[in-house]
Design a protein around this motif. Structure first.
Motif, PDB file in Angstrom:
ATOM      1  N   ALA A  78      -7.331   1.979 -17.863  1.00  0.00           N
ATOM      2  CA  ALA A  78      -5.859   1.724 -18.000  1.00  0.00           C
ATOM      3  C   ALA A  78      -5.320   1.854 -16.783  1.00  0.00           C
ATOM      4  N   SER A  79      -5.651   2.214 -15.612  1.00  0.00           N
ATOM      5  CA  SER A  79      -5.034   1.869 -14.415  1.00  0.00           C
ATOM      6  C   SER A  79      -4.986   0.335 -13.994  1.00  0.00           C
ATOM      7  N   VAL A  80      -5.981  -0.176 -14.402  1.00  0.00           N
ATOM      8  CA  VAL A  80      -6.108  -1.740 -14.140  1.00  0.00           C
ATOM      9  C   VAL A  80      -4.937  -2.294 -14.999  1.00  0.00           C
ATOM     10  N   VAL A  81      -4.904  -2.158 -16.135  1.00  0.00           N
ATOM     11  CA  VAL A  81      -3.837  -2.505 -17.007  1.00  0.00           C
ATOM     12  C   VAL A  81      -2.471  -2.472 -16.521  1.00  0.00           C
ATOM     13  N   ALA A  82      -2.323  -1.129 -15.947  1.00  0.00           N
ATOM     14  CA  ALA A  82      -0.905  -0.823 -15.498  1.00  0.00           C
ATOM     15  C   ALA A  82      -0.658  -1.616 -14.182  1.00  0.00           C
ATOM     16  N   ALA A  83      -1.782  -1.907 -13.230  1.00  0.00           N
ATOM     17  CA  ALA A  83      -1.571  -2.695 -12.144  1.00  0.00           C
ATOM     18  C   ALA A  83      -1.248  -4.102 -12.417  1.00  0.00           C
ATOM     19  N   VAL A  84      -1.897  -4.932 -13.601  1.00  0.00           N
ATOM     20  CA  VAL A  84      -1.447  -6.012 -13.960  1.00  0.00           C
ATOM     21  C   VAL A  84       0.092  -6.150 -14.468  1.00  0.00           C
ATOM     22  N   GLY A  85       0.534  -4.781 -15.083  1.00  0.00           N
ATOM     23  CA  GLY A  85       1.780  -5.003 -15.530  1.00  0.00           C
ATOM     24  C   GLY A  85       2.951  -4.882 -14.548  1.00  0.00           C
ATOM     25  N   CYS A  86       2.539  -4.089 -13.513  1.00  0.00           N
ATOM     26  CA  CYS A  86       3.421  -3.822 -12.245  1.00  0.00           C
ATOM     27  C   CYS A  86       3.498  -5.167 -11.336  1.00  0.00           C
ATOM     28  N   ALA A  99       0.824  -1.245   0.052  1.00  0.00           N
ATOM     29  CA  ALA A  99       0.080  -0.019   0.027  1.00  0.00           C
ATOM     30  C   ALA A  99       0.659   1.183   0.200  1.00  0.00           C
ATOM     31  N   THR A 100       2.076   1.259   0.361  1.00  0.00           N
ATOM     32  CA  THR A 100       3.009   2.315   0.387  1.00  0.00           C
ATOM     33  C   THR A 100       3.107   2.696  -1.044  1.00  0.00           C
ATOM     34  N   PRO A 101       3.093   4.144  -1.340  1.00  0.00           N
ATOM     35  CA  PRO A 101       3.131   4.827  -2.726  1.00  0.00           C
ATOM     36  C   PRO A 101       4.554   4.687  -3.115  1.00  0.00           C
ATOM     37  N   GLY A 102       4.869   3.454  -3.924  1.00  0.00           N
ATOM     38  CA  GLY A 102       6.317   3.348  -4.306  1.00  0.00           C
ATOM     39  C   GLY A 102       6.275   3.546  -6.027  1.00  0.00           C
ATOM     40  N   THR A 103       7.182   3.104  -6.613  1.00  0.00           N
ATOM     41  CA  THR A 103       7.280   3.488  -8.165  1.00  0.00           C
ATOM     42  C   THR A 103       6.240   2.752  -8.759  1.00  0.00           C
ATOM     43  N   GLY A 104       5.770   1.701  -8.667  1.00  0.00           N
ATOM     44  CA  GLY A 104       4.694   0.933  -9.374  1.00  0.00           C
ATOM     45  C   GLY A 104       3.347   1.645  -9.033  1.00  0.00           C
ATOM     46  N   ALA A 105       3.278   1.963  -7.712  1.00  0.00           N
ATOM     47  CA  ALA A 105       1.976   2.611  -7.258  1.00  0.00           C
ATOM     48  C   ALA A 105       1.739   3.978  -7.892  1.00  0.00           C
ATOM     49  N   LEU A 106       2.744   4.612  -7.930  1.00  0.00           N
ATOM     50  CA  LEU A 106       2.927   6.068  -8.514  1.00  0.00           C
ATOM     51  C   LEU A 106       2.674   5.853 -10.090  1.00  0.00           C
TER      52      LEU A 106
END
Length: 203
Positions: A34-42, A14-21
């Motif tokens: 698009a944000s869900v796709v980014a979450a899958v990629g991370c 939950a800490t906002p790191g590189t992937g979360a940002l």
């Protein structure tokens, strides 16, 4: 798997790191999908670091108590390091530009994977974190793969929620940076508490 592992993993994810940002910025710029796709990629980007750490740790966990203590104190140091960088982080949670032209899913996924693959801190994290929750009486590889899978599932869910939230309240997030500062400082304090707990933990 223990409650301590779940709680610690949740705080770290939950800490906002590189992937979360990146996921949040994608949500701010291009919306929920698009944000869900980014979450899958991370999440996919975690795999190389996880495999590298698990492969090396399998042998180490069969060695002496000194090696175990060394890894434990690496974990304590890493959590304190995370607390320090989280407290000092001033990165704004905004996209560089809000564009009406959305990038394709493959492009978003590729960028998200690269964000984590090219982050050396991720491998160090797995190296320092996983051994704290492995039972030495059981096969370490299977345990670490199982714990890693849970960590990745939590990453996917939390990042997707972050991105969806950012997409839904983008104007409020951008206009209230103090909320982000408060959130980061809370996470930093939690890291210190987790490090203190880990320091007094015995094998």
């Amino acid at each position: 798997m223990t409650l301590a592992f779940l709680l610690t993993s949740l705080v770290i994810v939950a800490t906002p790191g590189t992937g979360a940002l990146y996921t949040i910025a994608t949500g701010l710029a291009h919306g929920t999908r698009a944000s869900v796709v980014a979450a899958v990629g991370c999440t996919i980007g975690i795999v190389p670091a996880m495999l590298a750490a698990v492969t090396g740790l399998a042998a180490i966990l069969h060695s002496s108590a000194i090696a175990f203590q060394t890894i434990k104190w690496l974990g304590v140091g890493y959590l304190l390091y995370l607390a320090w960088i989280t407290w000092r982080d001033k990165t704004e949670l905004v996209a560089d530009a809000v564009s009406s032209e959305r990038p394709g899913s493959w492009r978003i996924t590729g960028t998200a994977v690269a964000v984590n693959v090219l982050n050396p801190k991720l491998t160090i994290f797995f190296f320092a974190f996983l051994p704290q929750f492995v039972d030495p009486a059981r096969p370490p590889v299977l345990q670490m793969l199982y714990l890693s899978a849970i960590f990745m599932a939590m990453t996917l869910v939390v990042f997707a929620l972050y991105g969806a939230f950012a997409a839904g309240v983008r104007t409020h997030v951008i206009s209230r940076p103090r909320v982000v500062t408060w959130m980061r400082r809370t996470f930093a304090a939690t890291y210190v508490a987790l490090a203190a707990r880990m320091a007094v933990t015995t094998r």
